[in-house]
Design an enzyme around this catalytic site. Structure first.
Site, short mmCIF file in Angstrom:
data_model
loop_
_atom_site.label_atom_id
_atom_site.label_comp_id
_atom_site.label_asym_id
_atom_site.label_seq_id
_atom_site.Cartn_x
_atom_site.Cartn_y
_atom_site.Cartn_z
N LYS A 50 27.56 22.02 -50.52
CA LYS A 50 26.99 23.24 -51.07
C LYS A 50 25.76 23.73 -50.29
O LYS A 50 25.33 24.86 -50.47
CB LYS A 50 26.66 23.05 -52.55
CG LYS A 50 27.83 22.62 -53.40
CD LYS A 50 28.97 23.63 -53.46
CE LYS A 50 28.81 24.55 -54.62
NZ LYS A 50 30.06 25.28 -54.96
N SER A 284 34.52 14.13 -57.12
CA SER A 284 35.42 15.19 -56.69
C SER A 284 36.06 14.86 -55.34
O SER A 284 37.18 15.30 -55.06
CB SER A 284 34.70 16.54 -56.64
OG SER A 284 33.67 16.53 -55.69
C1 LIG Z 1 30.54 17.62 -56.02
C2 LIG Z 1 31.25 18.93 -56.05
N1 LIG Z 1 32.57 18.94 -55.91
C3 LIG Z 1 33.28 20.09 -55.95
C4 LIG Z 1 32.66 21.30 -56.17
C5 LIG Z 1 33.50 22.55 -56.25
O1 LIG Z 1 33.34 23.37 -55.12
P1 LIG Z 1 33.56 24.94 -55.22
O2 LIG Z 1 32.49 25.47 -56.12
O3 LIG Z 1 33.46 25.45 -53.85
O4 LIG Z 1 34.92 25.17 -55.83
C6 LIG Z 1 31.27 21.33 -56.32
C7 LIG Z 1 30.60 22.60 -56.59
O5 LIG Z 1 29.46 22.63 -57.00
C8 LIG Z 1 30.55 20.13 -56.26
O6 LIG Z 1 29.21 20.12 -56.42
#
Ligand SMILES: Cc1ncc(COP(=O)(O)O)c(C=O)c1O
Length: 325
Positions: A50, A284
């Site tokens: 991010k 994630s």
């Molecule tokens: C750890 C983590 N995984 C996945 C995501 C998802 O990414 P996106 O917002 O680009 O879909 C985020 C978004 O904040 C995140 O912080």
């Protein structure tokens, strides 16, 4: 002689965002037909992907005259966008207020405060569980963020809506994947929060080669984008899976399929990533690789699947992702 970025003196930590390594997960895929290529985005200065969108949203706003010198920046965050914005705002001299649910892990708030941000924590809905931030919890954070923007005449770095979120991945992450893999990518799967990573990378992949298949990953029981009923909004996969039906940045025309991953699968694969690949990432990232492993056994047998390692496992030391070990 052309120098790579790592051989160059950079003017600030902001210039160190992006250009992360791409690594083949050959231990986790042993016995399977195909490859998984993992982009180590936890190596960004704020330890997550991010940082990329934080820089792009601020630099786009500067270029468009939407952000005045010294104006306060506000954003709702699960911690990672806030950390990125804290870094970018510290370097560029903007006060930053991060609005976050109390359900996110404590490391995140501490890190943002260390980087000079003001962190406003918003209570979860009655009955919500710490570590499990639902769409309902997020709605409360949104209300608080909107109130603070008005109170402080602030610039809202709205990651759900600003094109900078898409552009960071369309201009950066996606082309990096293509370059580093020599264009050898058959599929991409990504756990969606705002959907910005998916949207930007998918657009870059489709522009390069429309045959690259792009899959949205969602939590099992909260797969609203796949059109499934939401029975489990309080899943454990922090950073996304908010069960929001409308993600403004996501282009449905770029979605070739939807995959669902359970908490247990995401956790098991995050632990295996650490133990077997030496990749210390979060929930994630585990979800992304779990989905990629499934693709190698189904639609993408024999192919190459690209995934992001979204953030560092260090952000979850207080959770049982690692505590139970
Ligand atoms: C750890 C983590 N995984 C996945 C995501 C998802 O990414 P996106 O917002 O680009 O879909 C985020 C978004 O904040 C995140 O912080």
């Amino acid at each position: 002689m052309t120098m790579t970025r790592n051989e160059t003196l950079l003017a600030s930590a902001v210039d160190a965002i992006g250009e992360t390594p791409l690594v083949e997960l050959s231990r986790l895929t042993r016995g399977l037909d195909g490859r998984i290529l993992a982009k180590l985005d936890y190596l960004n200065p704020g330890f997550s992907k991010k940082d990329r969108i934080a820089r792009q949203m601020i630099e786009d706003a500067e270029a468009e005259g939407m952000l005045r010198p010294g104006q306060t920046v506000v954003e709702l965050t699960s911690g990672n966008t806030g950390t990125g914005l804290a870094i970018v705002c510290a370097v560029k001299g903007y006060p930053f207020v991060a609005v976050m649910s109390r359900g996110n892990s404590v490391e995140r708030a501490r890190m943002m405060r260390a980087l000079g941000a003001e962190v406003v924590l918003v209570d979860q809905l009655p009955g919500s569980v710490p570590g499990q931030v639902s769409g309902g919890d997020l709605a409360l954070v949104e209300q608080a963020a909107q109130r603070i923007v008005i109170e402080r005449s602030a610039f809202r770095a709205d990651q759900f809506r600003l094109q900078g979120n898409f552009r960071a991945h369309f201009l950066g992450t996606g082309p990096e994947f293509i370059r580093q893999s020599g264009g050898q990518i058959d599929a991409f799967c990504d756990f969606a929060g705002t959907g910005g990573t998916f949207a930007g990378c998918a657009a870059a992949f489709k522009a390069f080669n429309p045959a690259i298949r792009c899959y949205v990953v969602e939590p099992a029981g909260a797969a609203i984008l796949a059109g499934e009923p939401v029975s489990y909004p309080n899943h454990r996969i922090q950073g996304g899976g908010y069960a929001l039906a409308d993600l403004p940045l996501l282009n449905p025309a770029h979605v070739d399929g939807y995959l669902q991953v359970s908490d247990t699968e995401a956790i098991e694969i995050a632990r295996r990533l650490a133990r077997e690949e030496g990749i210390f990432a979060g929930f994630s990232s585990g979800a992304n690789v779990a989905a990629a492993l499934r693709l190698l056994q189904t639609d993408c047998r024999g192919g190459t699947v690209a995934v992001l390692m979204c953030d560092s496992g260090l952000k979850y030391l207080s959770t049982d992702l690692w505590q139970a070990l």
